[in-house]
Each structure stands twice: as C-alpha cells, then as structure tokens.
Scaffold this motif. Structure first.
Motif, mmCIF file in Angstrom:
data_model
loop_
_atom_site.group_PDB
_atom_site.id
_atom_site.type_symbol
_atom_site.label_atom_id
_atom_site.label_comp_id
_atom_site.label_asym_id
_atom_site.label_seq_id
_atom_site.Cartn_x
_atom_site.Cartn_y
_atom_site.Cartn_z
ATOM 1 N N TYR A 24 10.905 -3.600 -5.265
ATOM 2 C CA TYR A 24 9.450 -4.201 -5.660
ATOM 3 C C TYR A 24 8.408 -2.968 -5.503
ATOM 4 O O TYR A 24 7.485 -3.256 -6.405
ATOM 5 C CB TYR A 24 9.291 -5.252 -5.060
ATOM 6 C CG TYR A 24 10.079 -6.492 -5.419
ATOM 7 C CD1 TYR A 24 9.665 -7.224 -6.665
ATOM 8 C CD2 TYR A 24 11.303 -6.824 -4.896
ATOM 9 C CE1 TYR A 24 10.336 -8.187 -7.245
ATOM 10 C CE2 TYR A 24 11.955 -7.598 -5.707
ATOM 11 C CZ TYR A 24 11.587 -8.443 -6.766
ATOM 12 O OH TYR A 24 12.150 -9.432 -7.329
ATOM 13 N N ARG A 25 8.580 -1.962 -5.085
ATOM 14 C CA ARG A 25 7.588 -0.932 -5.199
ATOM 15 C C ARG A 25 7.850 -0.358 -6.532
ATOM 16 O O ARG A 25 6.983 0.188 -7.014
ATOM 17 C CB ARG A 25 8.066 0.275 -3.820
ATOM 18 C CG ARG A 25 6.698 0.643 -3.291
ATOM 19 C CD ARG A 25 6.790 1.531 -2.055
ATOM 20 N NE ARG A 25 6.794 0.947 -0.981
ATOM 21 C CZ ARG A 25 7.648 0.532 -0.053
ATOM 22 N NH1 ARG A 25 8.875 0.966 0.086
ATOM 23 N NH2 ARG A 25 7.237 -0.111 1.110
ATOM 24 N N ARG B 253 6.619 -2.392 -9.232
ATOM 25 C CA ARG B 253 5.098 -2.654 -9.340
ATOM 26 C C ARG B 253 4.666 -1.433 -9.901
ATOM 27 O O ARG B 253 3.708 -1.430 -10.833
ATOM 28 C CB ARG B 253 4.511 -2.666 -7.727
ATOM 29 C CG ARG B 253 3.277 -2.938 -7.731
ATOM 30 C CD ARG B 253 2.605 -2.884 -6.429
ATOM 31 N NE ARG B 253 2.893 -1.538 -5.746
ATOM 32 C CZ ARG B 253 2.639 -1.471 -4.472
ATOM 33 N NH1 ARG B 253 2.498 -2.351 -3.669
ATOM 34 N NH2 ARG B 253 3.079 0.043 -4.079
ATOM 35 N N ALA C 180 5.918 -8.005 -2.194
ATOM 36 C CA ALA C 180 6.908 -9.056 -3.163
ATOM 37 C C ALA C 180 6.803 -10.474 -2.659
ATOM 38 O O ALA C 180 6.190 -10.632 -1.374
ATOM 39 C CB ALA C 180 8.398 -8.850 -2.782
ATOM 40 N N ALA D 86 -1.254 -9.931 -5.817
ATOM 41 C CA ALA D 86 -0.129 -9.228 -6.459
ATOM 42 C C ALA D 86 -0.059 -9.258 -7.989
ATOM 43 O O ALA D 86 -0.825 -10.239 -8.637
ATOM 44 C CB ALA D 86 1.168 -9.819 -5.862
ATOM 45 N N GLN E 290 5.888 -8.882 -9.202
ATOM 46 C CA GLN E 290 6.374 -8.690 -7.857
ATOM 47 C C GLN E 290 6.786 -9.980 -7.392
ATOM 48 O O GLN E 290 7.186 -10.135 -6.198
ATOM 49 C CB GLN E 290 5.077 -8.261 -6.953
ATOM 50 C CG GLN E 290 4.525 -7.023 -7.402
ATOM 51 C CD GLN E 290 3.214 -6.547 -6.634
ATOM 52 O OE1 GLN E 290 2.303 -6.586 -7.169
ATOM 53 N NE2 GLN E 290 3.387 -6.473 -5.224
#
Length: 194
Positions: free
Chosen positions: A15-16, A19, A128, A159, A163
């Motif tokens: 998820y990094r 993003r 996330a 977010a 995410q």
C-alpha cells in the motif's frame, strides 16, 4: 501471530507502493483540490469540536494543509502530535504551522514549548483501510496507543481511495476508526454528527 505480523508488513509495502504510484500520477491542480474543504459529515465533526488534532503530511500521504487552514478559519484550536518514545503521543497547540520543527523520523512536530491540549477530534494518517474501519499505520503503534489515551476523541482517518483493502488484519491492540475520508468518499461506522 507471526503470520499476522508478516501479513501486515507485506500490506504496508504494497500500500505504500500503491499510494506513491497514485500520488505521482496526480497533476498539481488535482493535488491542490484534494481534501481542500471537508465534506459535510467531516465539516459537522469539525464544527462540533473545539480542539482538532491533525498530522504533518509526509510524502504521498493524504494532505492536511488545506484542512488545517479550514479549521483555523473556523476558529478551532489545532494541535499536532509530538512523539514521546513508546508512550502515547502528546498533542500540542500550534498557532502557526511554520513553527513546526523536524522531530521523530524528520516529521514536523510542535516543540515542547507549545501548550499541551486534549483533542476532541483526531485526524490520523492511514496507510491502508477497510470498510470495517480497520486502519493500518506505519507499524510503530503510535496512533493506537494515542487513541487509547484519548477514548473520548472521535477518530478519523485520511487516505487516498487507492489505499482501501478488503481486510486490514487486526491485532488486539489495534484501534479502529469512526470515519475514513478519501478524496472521493466518506465512510462512517456510526453517525456521531446528529
């Protein structure tokens, strides 16, 4: 338990990347408009709150700059977290975000000279999230410990929509959110604004 820790580690990496990729594809105008003014449910929470804790945006995180300006325009006291080792974070009132200084992991933080406050509303970064209001953070547990310290504060995650995951694996110490705000929708567990 180790498989759960490993699963969370893998989710953080994935998820990094998601993003970062999503954020890098946004043009400057879109980035500037995202999270500019809060949608009605969040605006009502802000209106009902006296002290609002925000975070200093790092990298591709959902931006808080315009939201901070909005809160100040609404006459609200804004506070930012100060990391204090493994203890819950402290929130300190900041009149001017330009006075934040690089602190824990080079994240802009208030100095210990800023007044200590107790927030009514905590707006937290999210790595996330899922529809059950699960939040995956960076892994150090700072926000989980802080949420437990301030149980009366409404917990909101900020977010990008990319995410969202099907399921955030939760451990007993993980604290869920009450609202998640993305650039395209608001997800709520309960309507605390009526």
């Amino acid at each position: 338990m180790n498989s759960l820790i490993e699963q969370k580690k893998n989710l953080r990496e994935e998820y990094r990347r998601r993003r970062d990729a999503f954020h890098s594809q946004l043009d400057a105008a879109t980035r500037g408009l995202a999270f500019r003014r809060p949608a009605s449910p969040l605006a009502r929470l802000i209106e009902q709150s006296e002290i609002i804790a925000l975070y200093s945006t790092m990298g591709s995180e959902a931006p808080t700059g315009k939201l901070t300006e909005y809160c100040i325009e609404m006459g609200k006291m804004v506070a930012f977290p100060l990391v204090t080792g493994d203890s819950p974070m402290e929130f300190r009132h900041v009149d001017n975000v330009d006075l934040l200084e690089n602190g824990f992991k080079d994240i802009p933080e208030p100095s210990t000279d800023c007044p200590l406050v107790t927030p009514d509303l905590i707006i937290a970064p999210v790595l996330a999230f899922d529809r059950s209001m699960g939040r995956l953070g960076q892994g150090a547990g700072h926000y989980d410990r802080t949420f437990e310290k301030y149980p009366q504060a409404t917990r909101v995650g900020l977010a990008w929509s990319v995410q969202e995951t099907d399921n955030v694996p939760l451990q007993p110490h993980d604290v869920t959110l009450e609202m998640i705000v993305t650039e395209s929708e608001i997800i709520q567990r309960v309507n605390k604004t009526s």
